[in-house]
Design a protein around this motif. Sequence first.
Motif, mmCIF file in Angstrom:
data_model
loop_
_atom_site.group_PDB
_atom_site.id
_atom_site.type_symbol
_atom_site.label_atom_id
_atom_site.label_comp_id
_atom_site.label_asym_id
_atom_site.label_seq_id
_atom_site.Cartn_x
_atom_site.Cartn_y
_atom_site.Cartn_z
ATOM 1 N N THR A 4 -5.988 9.663 -4.419
ATOM 2 C CA THR A 4 -6.474 10.683 -5.349
ATOM 3 C C THR A 4 -6.819 11.961 -4.598
ATOM 4 O OG1 THR A 4 -7.283 8.992 -6.877
ATOM 5 C CG2 THR A 4 -8.254 11.203 -7.065
ATOM 6 N N GLN A 5 -7.486 11.820 -3.466
ATOM 7 C CA GLN A 5 -7.847 12.989 -2.661
ATOM 8 C C GLN A 5 -6.594 13.671 -2.107
ATOM 9 O OE1 GLN A 5 -10.655 12.186 0.473
ATOM 10 N NE2 GLN A 5 -10.461 14.222 1.345
ATOM 11 N N ALA A 6 -5.631 12.903 -1.661
ATOM 12 C CA ALA A 6 -4.392 13.479 -1.118
ATOM 13 C C ALA A 6 -3.638 14.255 -2.193
ATOM 14 C CB ALA A 6 -3.509 12.379 -0.538
ATOM 15 N N ARG A 7 -3.648 13.760 -3.424
ATOM 16 C CA ARG A 7 -3.001 14.484 -4.533
ATOM 17 C C ARG A 7 -3.634 15.864 -4.671
ATOM 18 N NH1 ARG A 7 0.310 12.195 -8.033
ATOM 19 N NH2 ARG A 7 -0.127 13.818 -9.554
ATOM 20 N N SER A 8 -4.939 15.882 -4.623
ATOM 21 C CA SER A 8 -5.667 17.136 -4.777
ATOM 22 C C SER A 8 -5.369 18.089 -3.617
ATOM 23 C CB SER A 8 -7.164 16.840 -4.864
ATOM 24 O OG SER A 8 -7.903 18.018 -4.873
ATOM 25 N N TYR A 46 0.841 -1.197 0.000
ATOM 26 C CA TYR A 46 0.000 0.000 0.000
ATOM 27 C C TYR A 46 0.877 1.248 0.000
ATOM 28 C CZ TYR A 46 -4.389 -2.510 1.103
ATOM 29 O OH TYR A 46 -5.501 -3.310 1.073
ATOM 30 N N GLU A 47 1.931 1.239 0.826
ATOM 31 C CA GLU A 47 2.823 2.399 0.869
ATOM 32 C C GLU A 47 3.580 2.576 -0.444
ATOM 33 O OE1 GLU A 47 5.366 2.796 4.272
ATOM 34 O OE2 GLU A 47 3.663 3.148 5.605
ATOM 35 N N GLN A 48 3.993 1.482 -1.063
ATOM 36 C CA GLN A 48 4.678 1.584 -2.356
ATOM 37 C C GLN A 48 3.745 2.192 -3.403
ATOM 38 O OE1 GLN A 48 5.806 -2.517 -2.984
ATOM 39 N NE2 GLN A 48 7.882 -2.162 -2.245
ATOM 40 N N TYR A 49 2.510 1.729 -3.431
ATOM 41 C CA TYR A 49 1.519 2.253 -4.382
ATOM 42 C C TYR A 49 1.299 3.751 -4.143
ATOM 43 C CZ TYR A 49 -3.152 3.177 -6.293
ATOM 44 O OH TYR A 49 -4.226 3.728 -6.952
ATOM 45 N N ALA A 50 1.062 4.111 -2.883
ATOM 46 C CA ALA A 50 0.804 5.516 -2.557
ATOM 47 C C ALA A 50 2.014 6.380 -2.904
ATOM 48 C CB ALA A 50 0.449 5.654 -1.072
ATOM 49 N N ARG A 51 3.196 5.890 -2.616
ATOM 50 C CA ARG A 51 4.398 6.681 -2.912
ATOM 51 C C ARG A 51 4.599 6.834 -4.415
ATOM 52 N NH1 ARG A 51 10.608 5.823 -1.172
ATOM 53 N NH2 ARG A 51 11.277 7.894 -1.772
ATOM 54 N N SER A 81 2.663 9.593 1.794
ATOM 55 C CA SER A 81 2.221 8.223 1.518
ATOM 56 C C SER A 81 1.953 7.470 2.808
ATOM 57 C CB SER A 81 3.277 7.477 0.706
ATOM 58 O OG SER A 81 3.494 8.113 -0.516
ATOM 59 N N ARG A 82 2.848 7.592 3.756
ATOM 60 C CA ARG A 82 2.668 6.917 5.052
ATOM 61 C C ARG A 82 1.416 7.429 5.759
ATOM 62 N NH1 ARG A 82 8.913 6.803 7.121
ATOM 63 N NH2 ARG A 82 9.481 4.938 5.958
ATOM 64 N N LEU A 83 1.214 8.727 5.729
ATOM 65 C CA LEU A 83 0.038 9.314 6.362
ATOM 66 C C LEU A 83 -1.251 8.794 5.714
ATOM 67 C CD1 LEU A 83 -1.216 11.347 8.366
ATOM 68 C CD2 LEU A 83 -0.970 13.077 6.569
ATOM 69 N N VAL A 84 -1.291 8.795 4.392
ATOM 70 C CA VAL A 84 -2.481 8.327 3.672
ATOM 71 C C VAL A 84 -2.752 6.862 4.000
ATOM 72 C CG1 VAL A 84 -3.418 7.807 1.380
ATOM 73 C CG2 VAL A 84 -2.361 10.028 1.827
ATOM 74 N N VAL A 85 -1.727 6.034 3.952
ATOM 75 C CA VAL A 85 -1.914 4.605 4.225
ATOM 76 C C VAL A 85 -2.350 4.391 5.671
ATOM 77 C CG1 VAL A 85 -0.728 2.370 4.393
ATOM 78 C CG2 VAL A 85 -0.402 3.834 2.378
ATOM 79 N N SER A 86 -1.798 5.144 6.577
ATOM 80 C CA SER A 86 -2.206 5.045 7.979
ATOM 81 C C SER A 86 -3.699 5.348 8.134
ATOM 82 C CB SER A 86 -1.371 6.000 8.829
ATOM 83 O OG SER A 86 -1.827 6.027 10.150
#
Length: 152
Positions: free
Chosen positions: A75-79, A25-30, A39-44
């Motif tokens: 997607t939301q975090a990107r925005s 999940y972290e690899q994907y988010a990063r 990425s860590r925050l989003v996955v958490s």
Amino acid sequence: MFSRHRAAAAGIGFAAFVQLHHRVYEQYARARLGDRALSRLVVSRVLRHAELSWSSALSGDPSSFTWRVLRDSVTQARSEAGLAPADELHRVLPDRAADAALLHERLGMPAKAAAELMGLHEPELHVDLMVARRMLADLGNRNNTDPGRCTR
């Protein structure tokens, strides 16, 4: 007494789920966000949401449920971070095809593992990869560029 054992079993099941999926999940988010801390925050946050919704996630497919939450949260975090609304693959491909290409082609996950992570059957993932390859080839032919490496 029974409900306490059931709750303990659900907690153990969730812990195992996290142990299996957290790193990827972290690899994907990063890969989509380009920022390790974000990425860590989003996955958490995604895993906390999954934990709070675990009993309802278990009524269906927990992998599929959590994957949708992860994709939407990234997607939301990107925005919110002021990044472009979509990364390279997600800008030109349908979400599922972009995710399949990112996991399998960019992160090097075996197709079976990528499918399980996304809550899909492996043949569904292969269809998504074919869609990604075809669309990227069409874009490359039109633009004489390759917006994403998707060659396997």
